[in-house]
Design a protein around this motif. Structure first.
Motif, PDB file in Angstrom:
ATOM      1  N   UNK A  73      16.877  18.698 -43.043  1.00  6.85           N
ATOM      2  CA  UNK A  73      17.601  17.766 -42.180  1.00  6.85           C
ATOM      3  C   UNK A  73      16.828  17.521 -40.891  1.00  6.85           C
ATOM      4  N   UNK A  74      16.334  18.621 -40.287  1.00  7.43           N
ATOM      5  CA  UNK A  74      15.557  18.481 -39.055  1.00  7.43           C
ATOM      6  C   UNK A  74      14.309  17.637 -39.288  1.00  7.43           C
ATOM      7  N   UNK A  75      13.626  17.894 -40.402  1.00 10.13           N
ATOM      8  CA  UNK A  75      12.391  17.158 -40.703  1.00 10.13           C
ATOM      9  C   UNK A  75      12.664  15.680 -40.934  1.00 10.13           C
ATOM     10  N   UNK A  76      13.730  15.386 -41.684  1.00  6.56           N
ATOM     11  CA  UNK A  76      14.077  13.987 -41.938  1.00  6.56           C
ATOM     12  C   UNK A  76      14.390  13.253 -40.641  1.00  6.56           C
ATOM     13  N   UNK A  77      15.143  13.908 -39.766  1.00  8.06           N
ATOM     14  CA  UNK A  77      15.485  13.293 -38.480  1.00  8.06           C
ATOM     15  C   UNK A  77      14.235  13.095 -37.623  1.00  8.06           C
ATOM     16  N   UNK A  78      13.351  14.075 -37.646  1.00  7.62           N
ATOM     17  CA  UNK A  78      12.129  13.995 -36.853  1.00  7.62           C
ATOM     18  C   UNK A  78      11.233  12.864 -37.346  1.00  7.62           C
ATOM     19  N   UNK A  79      11.099  12.759 -38.679  1.00  6.79           N
ATOM     20  CA  UNK A  79      10.279  11.686 -39.258  1.00  6.79           C
ATOM     21  C   UNK A  79      10.881  10.324 -38.927  1.00  6.79           C
ATOM     22  N   UNK A  80      12.210  10.204 -39.061  1.00  6.92           N
ATOM     23  CA  UNK A  80      12.873   8.936 -38.738  1.00  6.92           C
ATOM     24  C   UNK A  80      12.646   8.568 -37.271  1.00  6.92           C
ATOM     25  N   UNK A  81      12.702   9.558 -36.390  1.00  9.52           N
ATOM     26  CA  UNK A  81      12.491   9.319 -34.957  1.00  9.52           C
ATOM     27  C   UNK A  81      11.056   8.855 -34.689  1.00  9.52           C
ATOM     28  N   UNK A  82      10.088   9.504 -35.331  1.00 10.82           N
ATOM     29  CA  UNK A  82       8.687   9.128 -35.160  1.00 10.82           C
ATOM     30  C   UNK A  82       8.435   7.706 -35.664  1.00 10.82           C
ATOM     31  N   UNK A  83       9.008   7.372 -36.819  1.00  8.46           N
ATOM     32  CA  UNK A  83       8.818   6.029 -37.360  1.00  8.46           C
ATOM     33  C   UNK A  83       9.473   4.976 -36.472  1.00  8.46           C
ATOM     34  N   UNK A  84      10.638   5.307 -35.923  1.00 11.12           N
ATOM     35  CA  UNK A  84      11.319   4.378 -35.008  1.00 11.12           C
ATOM     36  C   UNK A  84      10.456   4.123 -33.775  1.00 11.12           C
ATOM     37  N   UNK A  85       9.932   5.203 -33.179  1.00 12.38           N
ATOM     38  CA  UNK A  85       9.085   5.048 -31.996  1.00 12.38           C
ATOM     39  C   UNK A  85       7.834   4.224 -32.317  1.00 12.38           C
ATOM     40  N   UNK A  86       7.275   4.455 -33.501  1.00 14.02           N
ATOM     41  CA  UNK A  86       6.077   3.721 -33.903  1.00 14.02           C
ATOM     42  C   UNK A  86       6.347   2.229 -33.994  1.00 14.02           C
ATOM     43  N   UNK A  87       7.381   1.872 -34.734  1.00 15.51           N
ATOM     44  CA  UNK A  87       7.703   0.454 -34.932  1.00 15.51           C
ATOM     45  C   UNK A  87       8.112  -0.194 -33.613  1.00 15.51           C
ATOM     46  N   UNK A  88       8.935   0.503 -32.838  1.00 17.53           N
ATOM     47  CA  UNK A  88       9.397  -0.054 -31.568  1.00 17.53           C
ATOM     48  C   UNK A  88       8.226  -0.270 -30.616  1.00 17.53           C
ATOM     49  N   UNK A  89       7.344   0.729 -30.526  1.00 17.38           N
ATOM     50  CA  UNK A  89       6.210   0.615 -29.623  1.00 17.38           C
ATOM     51  C   UNK A  89       5.266  -0.505 -30.008  1.00 17.38           C
ATOM     52  N   UNK A  90       5.027  -0.668 -31.310  1.00 17.87           N
ATOM     53  CA  UNK A  90       4.118  -1.721 -31.775  1.00 17.87           C
ATOM     54  C   UNK A  90       4.713  -3.103 -31.519  1.00 17.87           C
ATOM     55  N   UNK A  91       6.005  -3.257 -31.767  1.00 13.97           N
ATOM     56  CA  UNK A  91       6.637  -4.572 -31.680  1.00 13.97           C
ATOM     57  C   UNK A  91       6.984  -4.988 -30.255  1.00 13.97           C
ATOM     58  N   UNK A  92       7.313  -4.004 -29.408  1.00 12.09           N
ATOM     59  CA  UNK A  92       7.877  -4.385 -28.112  1.00 12.09           C
ATOM     60  C   UNK A  92       7.066  -3.944 -26.900  1.00 12.09           C
ATOM     61  N   UNK A  93       6.038  -3.155 -27.088  1.00 13.29           N
ATOM     62  CA  UNK A  93       5.251  -2.736 -25.932  1.00 13.29           C
ATOM     63  C   UNK A  93       4.079  -3.688 -25.694  1.00 13.29           C
ATOM     64  N   UNK A 134       1.596  -2.589 -23.758  1.00 12.49           N
ATOM     65  CA  UNK A 134       0.530  -1.684 -23.337  1.00 12.49           C
ATOM     66  C   UNK A 134      -0.380  -1.338 -24.514  1.00 12.49           C
ATOM     67  N   UNK A 135      -1.664  -1.525 -24.333  1.00 12.95           N
ATOM     68  CA  UNK A 135      -2.646  -1.141 -25.353  1.00 12.95           C
ATOM     69  C   UNK A 135      -2.538   0.343 -25.659  1.00 12.95           C
ATOM     70  N   UNK A 136      -2.426   1.177 -24.634  1.00 11.47           N
ATOM     71  CA  UNK A 136      -2.423   2.628 -24.826  1.00 11.47           C
ATOM     72  C   UNK A 136      -1.168   3.111 -25.538  1.00 11.47           C
ATOM     73  N   UNK A 137      -0.048   2.473 -25.251  1.00 14.62           N
ATOM     74  CA  UNK A 137       1.182   2.860 -25.955  1.00 14.62           C
ATOM     75  C   UNK A 137       1.086   2.491 -27.432  1.00 14.62           C
ATOM     76  N   UNK A 138       0.496   1.337 -27.714  1.00 15.74           N
ATOM     77  CA  UNK A 138       0.350   0.938 -29.123  1.00 15.74           C
ATOM     78  C   UNK A 138      -0.597   1.876 -29.863  1.00 15.74           C
ATOM     79  N   UNK A 139      -1.630   2.329 -29.173  1.00 15.64           N
ATOM     80  CA  UNK A 139      -2.534   3.286 -29.803  1.00 15.64           C
ATOM     81  C   UNK A 139      -1.839   4.643 -29.993  1.00 15.64           C
ATOM     82  N   UNK A 140      -1.002   5.006 -29.007  1.00 12.32           N
ATOM     83  CA  UNK A 140      -0.209   6.228 -29.148  1.00 12.32           C
ATOM     84  C   UNK A 140       0.696   6.137 -30.372  1.00 12.32           C
ATOM     85  N   UNK A 141       1.216   4.957 -30.618  1.00 14.08           N
ATOM     86  CA  UNK A 141       2.067   4.752 -31.797  1.00 14.08           C
ATOM     87  C   UNK A 141       1.290   4.999 -33.090  1.00 14.08           C
TER      88      UNK A 141
END
Length: 439
Positions: free
Chosen positions: A113-133, A135-142
């Protein structure tokens, strides 16, 4: 009354070692698995690798207690003459029984459960950062976050392949397809095919696919003899190209591993579109299509080709840490040439594996596979139990004078590079001999 049982010798059993005539012994009883290998959930390779042998320890390692009841329909009526159990096998089977009685194989904790939630959180941050940021550095962080998500989701796929991490087999298979095919682009069918073979033939140069990386890597000079891969059904050719690459492998190891996902994508496609029987082929292909839809679309939303290339490269480099870890677990361990033997199961696993020592706080990062020996001995054991049983495994190794190697991440890297360098120097000598001979 005399013994009315029918017996065959170990030599007679060895004669039944082909796909169309496959016998195997479990606890001294001989079974005919010829018609079963095509339906075996773990694939045909593990059974073929142990064909014509006594294979009790391997059977115990991979199967729950409920599997024993299915054996009777395969019983040939024969028993293995002079069937004996070594002291180390006796102790190993006793441990398996004790772990089962303690319920360790069923106590999975809340890690999934913890792993699934963590993966979902990471994927959310990735997609959100790519689409809405902006900043070059934030997109690379994604890109780095996506690589970390791939690492964690791969551990979930690995766990679901060894034991049920969900409540039913149907949900477990769904997680496998989502975790492997849809999110990482690597087919769970390909993973099952190669990984089960790796477990059974741990560090056999001609049977274990995880050591068959020519022309780019060779962990032993034995591979210079152009061994025949029983897994791939072809020769592992050590030609002039392989000599060149292997000669510099201690320099190229990290750069190549950083982009090794490209090879995994290719291996997935080669299997799914091959003539080989693939379980749930259509489902696996559909899952791969999901990956090759969302991932290119996400990358395409980046503003220019420079960022797109860097984003993909960063994600590959981060998840490459996991690929390095897999190499650390085996590259510097003992290797051998030949078919795995069922009667030295425990010994082969200890010889062919290296643990990575880390604090409990880092267990999530390594996915439990830092306890590589413990996992190889008890592949059905949930990762949350591996640290608990580690002292017991160490004591058993000490009792039987067997290797138990646990190295820091840094030290394991040093051992691996040293192993690659030794083989590289040997290959370089052959390369220069060839140059001097042929001009």
């Amino acid at each position: 009354m005399g013994d009315s049982k029918k017996y065959i010798t170990a030599e007679e059993l060895k004669k039944h070692n082909k796909a169309d005539d496959l016998w195997i012994s479990i606890q001294g009883k001989v079974y005919n698995a010829t018609n079963w290998i095509k339906d075996h959930p773990g694939g045909d390779i593990p059974i073929l690798n142990l064909a014509g042998q006594e294979a009790t320890d391997a059977f115990i390692a991979f199967h729950p207690g409920t599997a024993w009841k299915y054996l009777d329909k395969f019983f040939t009526g024969y028993y293995l003459e002079d069937y004996e159990v070594s002291e180390v096998s006796r102790d190993y089977r006793k441990l398996c029984s004790e772990f089962a009685k303690a319920g360790l194989f069923e106590k999975k904790g809340h890690g999934v459960i913890y792993s699934l939630c963590f993966v979902a959180f990471l994927l959310f941050l990735t997609v959100y950062g790519v689409l809405y940021s902006n900043s070059f550095w934030i997109r690379m962080l994604c890109g780095g976050l996506l690589g970390l998500a791939w690492m964690q989701v791969s551990y979930l796929g690995h766990d679901s392949g060894h034991y049920l991490i969900m409540t039913t087999r149907g949900f477990n298979k769904l997680v496998q397809i989502l975790a492997g095919n849809c999110i990482t682009g690597i087919s769970i069918a390909w993973w099952n095919w190669t990984h089960n073979a790796h477990h059974v033939a741990c560090n056999s140069l001609d049977y274990d696919p995880d050591l068959q990386h020519l022309p780019v890597f060779a962990v032993s000079s034995s591979l210079f003899k152009s061994l025949n891969s029983t897994f791939y059904g072809r020769e592992l050719t050590f030609d002039s190209l392989a000599k060149f690459f292997v000669s510099y492998q201690h320099f190229t190891f990290y750069p190549i591993v950083c982009v090794s996902r490209v090879n995994l994508f290719l291996q997935t496609l080669l299997l799914l579109f091959s003539k080989r029987k693939v379980t749930d082929r259509l489902m696996n292909i559909l899952g791969i299509m999901v990956f090759w839809t969302w991932f290119p679309l996400l990358v395409s939303t980046l503003p220019n080709w420079t960022e797109r290339v860097l984003f993909v490269l960063i994600s590959f480099v981060v998840t490459g840490i996991q690929h390095v870890q897999f190499c650390l677990n085996h590259f510097a361990a003992d290797v051998y040439v030949g078919q795995p033997k069922g009667n030295d199961w425990f010994e082969k696993q200890t010889a062919g594996t290296i643990d990575i020592a880390c604090s409990p706080q880092m267990d999530w990062f390594f996915g439990g596979l830092q306890f590589q020996l413990e996992h190889h001995l008890f592949p059905r054991l949930p990762r949350c139990q591996l640290r608990k049983i580690s002292p017991i495994v160490q004591e058993l190794c000490k009792k039987h004078n067997l290797s138990y190697r646990s190295l820091s991440f840094f030290e394991a890297n040093r051992w691996t590079i040293r192993t690659l360098r030794v083989a590289a120097m040997q290959a370089r000598n052959l390369l220069w001999e060839a140059v001097n001979t042929h001009g």
